[in-house]
Scaffold this active site. Sequence first.
Site, PDB file in Angstrom:
ATOM      1  N   ASN A  31       0.774  -1.610  -0.052  1.00 28.43           N
ATOM      2  CA  ASN A  31      -0.098   0.079  -0.862  1.00 28.43           C
ATOM      3  C   ASN A  31       0.958   1.318  -0.157  1.00 28.43           C
ATOM      4  O   ASN A  31       2.146   1.829   0.520  1.00 28.43           O
ATOM      5  CB  ASN A  31      -0.932   0.278   1.496  1.00 28.43           C
ATOM      6  N   ILE A  32       0.228   2.244  -0.323  1.00 26.98           N
ATOM      7  CA  ILE A  32       1.023   3.779  -0.928  1.00 26.98           C
ATOM      8  C   ILE A  32       0.283   4.930  -0.409  1.00 26.98           C
ATOM      9  O   ILE A  32      -0.533   4.503  -1.643  1.00 26.98           O
ATOM     10  CB  ILE A  32       1.682   3.874  -2.135  1.00 26.98           C
ATOM     11  N   GLU A  33       0.254   5.224   0.732  1.00 28.52           N
ATOM     12  CA  GLU A  33      -0.564   6.455   1.084  1.00 28.52           C
ATOM     13  C   GLU A  33       0.285   8.245   0.197  1.00 28.52           C
ATOM     14  O   GLU A  33       1.123   7.996  -0.111  1.00 28.52           O
ATOM     15  CB  GLU A  33      -0.820   6.581   2.633  1.00 28.52           C
TER      16      GLU A  33
ATOM     17  N   CYS B 124      -4.031  -0.087  -2.640  1.00 30.53           N
ATOM     18  CA  CYS B 124      -3.709  -0.687  -1.591  1.00 30.53           C
ATOM     19  C   CYS B 124      -3.015  -1.536  -2.233  1.00 30.53           C
ATOM     20  O   CYS B 124      -2.483  -1.876  -3.067  1.00 30.53           O
ATOM     21  CB  CYS B 124      -5.266  -1.000  -1.028  1.00 30.53           C
TER      22      CYS B 124
ATOM     23  N   GLU C 226      -3.078  -4.828  -2.605  1.00 29.97           N
ATOM     24  CA  GLU C 226      -3.954  -5.435  -4.124  1.00 29.97           C
ATOM     25  C   GLU C 226      -3.840  -5.343  -5.212  1.00 29.97           C
ATOM     26  O   GLU C 226      -2.915  -5.696  -6.026  1.00 29.97           O
ATOM     27  CB  GLU C 226      -4.660  -5.637  -3.352  1.00 29.97           C
TER      28      GLU C 226
ATOM     29  N   CYS D 145      -9.840  -4.957   1.055  1.00 33.45           N
ATOM     30  CA  CYS D 145     -11.197  -4.487   1.564  1.00 33.45           C
ATOM     31  C   CYS D 145     -12.193  -4.361  -0.160  1.00 33.45           C
ATOM     32  O   CYS D 145     -11.642  -5.026  -1.068  1.00 33.45           O
ATOM     33  CB  CYS D 145     -10.588  -2.062   1.098  1.00 33.45           C
TER      34      CYS D 145
ATOM     35  N   CYS E 173     -10.741  -3.427  -3.956  1.00 28.85           N
ATOM     36  CA  CYS E 173      -9.721  -4.651  -4.397  1.00 28.85           C
ATOM     37  C   CYS E 173     -10.412  -5.768  -5.203  1.00 28.85           C
ATOM     38  O   CYS E 173      -9.738  -6.542  -5.539  1.00 28.85           O
ATOM     39  CB  CYS E 173      -8.889  -5.055  -3.484  1.00 28.85           C
TER      40      CYS E 173
END
Length: 133
Positions: free
Chosen positions: A42-44, A53, A55, A89, A92
């Site tokens: 995940n890359i915020e 996310c 996935e 989620c 995804c």
Amino acid sequence: MTDKQLMELAVEARKRAYTPYSGFKVGAALLAKSGKVYLGCNIENAAYTPTNCAERTAFFKAVSEGEMQFEKIAIVGGKEELLPLCAPCGVCRQVMAEFCDDQFEVILGTPDNFKGYKLNEVLPFAFTPVHLN
Ligand code: THU
């Protein structure tokens, strides 16, 4: 590629998670039918909503490299320690339904204790490309 190996690759992918806001780190390892594995984390983002996310990072890497057929995905996540189970989620799951059939497997848990679920178990009544035919 065993399911355990795929889970271990998901753990490796999780190490690269960029999570300055939530501290919740997710890793995914996506096995394509070609035999190639695509890793994702995940890359915020400071604006929150652009966050991607783990996935979807794995799927978008794969599709952008020309992969269109997939066997399974392993997912792990947690803040410090891995959770016993980190569920994908809804967004995804929907991306999985775009590219994968009902038999696609979603492997959840930890490398020491995991279980595979069919995509139609984790996303029943999916809206898929066939609806648009
Ligand atoms: N996250 C994932 O990477 N995958 C999921 O399926 C659920 C949530 C990430 C997004 C965000 O960076 C953090 O977990 C907390 O929601």
